[in-house]
Write an enzyme that holds these catalytic residues in place. Structure first.
Site, PDB file in Angstrom:
ATOM      1  N   SER A 121       0.594  -1.146   0.079  1.00  0.00           N
ATOM      2  CA  SER A 121      -0.369   0.195  -0.385  1.00  0.00           C
ATOM      3  C   SER A 121       0.851   1.494  -0.082  1.00  0.00           C
ATOM      4  CB  SER A 121      -0.898  -0.089   1.326  1.00  0.00           C
ATOM      5  OG  SER A 121       0.002  -0.091   2.518  1.00  0.00           O
ATOM      6  N   ASP A 180      -3.818   5.907  11.888  1.00  0.00           N
ATOM      7  CA  ASP A 180      -2.815   5.193  10.760  1.00  0.00           C
ATOM      8  C   ASP A 180      -1.652   5.741  10.854  1.00  0.00           C
ATOM      9  OD1 ASP A 180      -1.970   4.547   7.952  1.00  0.00           O
ATOM     10  OD2 ASP A 180      -2.754   4.826   7.544  1.00  0.00           O
ATOM     11  N   HIS A 224       0.892   5.018   6.811  1.00  0.00           N
ATOM     12  CA  HIS A 224       0.360   5.931   5.875  1.00  0.00           C
ATOM     13  C   HIS A 224       0.968   7.446   5.166  1.00  0.00           C
ATOM     14  CE1 HIS A 224      -1.405   1.598   4.866  1.00  0.00           C
ATOM     15  NE2 HIS A 224      -1.031   1.378   3.508  1.00  0.00           N
TER      16      HIS A 224
END
Length: 355
Positions: free
Chosen positions: A106, A332, A335
């Protein structure tokens, strides 16, 4: 830097200055793009998030309610030179009729989406196609002044294979059948690390295989190195440097421990609004960086490391935090928001291509 021209006995005194100039020019011509600082630049970000129609929800921090926007205004400034701004039209011209593929997890998708946004903003009226088949996503300008550029993403979180067999899902550290998709691509940007320490329900394999030996588990750093070595052998055996550029996206870091950036009260990236000041990260580089560089040093074919680790470590403010896919329940700090840090990864990639 200004230089005075000296004559006669003054020439001897000028030698140190001349040496300094030569060193300066050497640094400028072979610039280290990866050592520098983050500075505020009012001309950033390179595109408007609301004008990029395909930023996925997990990276779309402003749309998810992030109230601050200073994190979008930072520009990376190398210590000894300047980065050229990403010129999307020039990039498309250079890759006329060619294909680009990001291969990885990702974090590769993070960078791939950044590049698609940059290119879309460069030619906003151009028609494009965005398709997905299996694990491969394709962003393309099929007909744009005959550019016909494809920017693809192959989701391959380990680079090596995960196969379903009678005993279950097997992570095969010396098998790389998925590489069939990479043949014939004009520029490849690889990445892996994010999934190597996963355990429990999120671990997508049940056994690890090396040669004929099948194990329930093993040292993850050793497994990472073994898989990278398999990938490196593929590069040496299959890549023609005259036809294909190969990059490796360095280790993208996470920020879940404020002690590492000298802020012990911070338990994560939540609420962080500014980068770490300066050019060094108090907590040092994560261990997989050394493993990656060791494997890359043994490859005989040219592979360029897009060494994003340090500059990304300094950006504790750049993660989705509670403004990602899971909201407040899915913190998160791995990311990156878009616009944001991956735009700089692509800007450096552009500078490495044009130099």
């Amino acid at each position: 830097m200004s230089i005075r021209f000296l004559s006669g006995s003054s020439l001897t005194a000028a030698v140190p200055l001349l040496l300094l100039v030569l060193v300066y020019k050497a640094n400028a011509s072979g610039c280290d793009f990866f050592t520098g600082t983050w500075v505020v630049d009012g001309s950033y970000p390179p595109y408007n998030a609301s004008a990029c129609p395909f930023i996925e929800r997990e990276f779309s921090c402003q749309k998810n309610g992030r109230p601050d926007s200073l994190y979008t205004k930072y520009r990376w400034k190398p210590l000894y030179c300047n980065l050229q701004r990403f010129n999307g039209v020039d990039f498309l011209e250079r890759f006329r009729g060619k294909s680009i593929m990001f291969v990885g997890d990702s974090l590769s998708r993070n960078q791939w989406q950044s590049l698609t946004c940059i290119l879309h903003s460069s030619v906003p009226k151009a028609k494009y196609n965005l398709t997905r088949q299996g694990d491969v996503s394709v962003f393309a300008f099929p007909i744009l002044q005959d550019y016909e550029v494809k920017v693809m993403l192959d989701r391959s979180v380990y680079l090596v294979d995960v196969a379903r067999e009678k005993i279950g899902r097997v992570l095969k550290l010396d098998s790389i059948e998925g590489s069939k998709l990479w043949n014939g691509i004009d520029m490849l940007i690889f990445n892996t690390w994010h999934w190597w320490n996963r355990r429990g329900p999120t671990q997508p394999w049940d056994y690890i295989q090396v040669g004929n030996e099948i194990k329930k588990d093993m040292d993850r750093m050793l497994a990472f190195e073994t898989a990278l070595t398999t990938w490196a052998k593929w590069v040496d055996s299959n890549v023609d440097p005259a036809k294909t550029l190969v990059f490796f996206q360095g280790i993208s870091p996470s920020h879940y421990n404020g002690t590492l950036w000298d802020e012990p009260s911070a338990k994560s990236c939540a609420g962080q609004k500014q980068p770490v000041a300066g050019s060094t990260y108090p907590g040092g580089l994560p261990p997989p960086v050394e493993v990656l560089k060791g494997v890359l040093s043994r490859i005989t074919k040219p592979v360029t490391l897009l060494d994003v680790t340090l500059l990304s470590l300094l950006r504790k403010d750049g993660h989705p935090s509670i403004y990602g896919l899971g909201g407040s329940t899915g913190l998160d700090c791995s990311h990156w928001c878009l616009p944001g840090v991956p735009d700089t990864w692509n800007e450096i990639l552009y500078n490495l291509i044009i130099r």
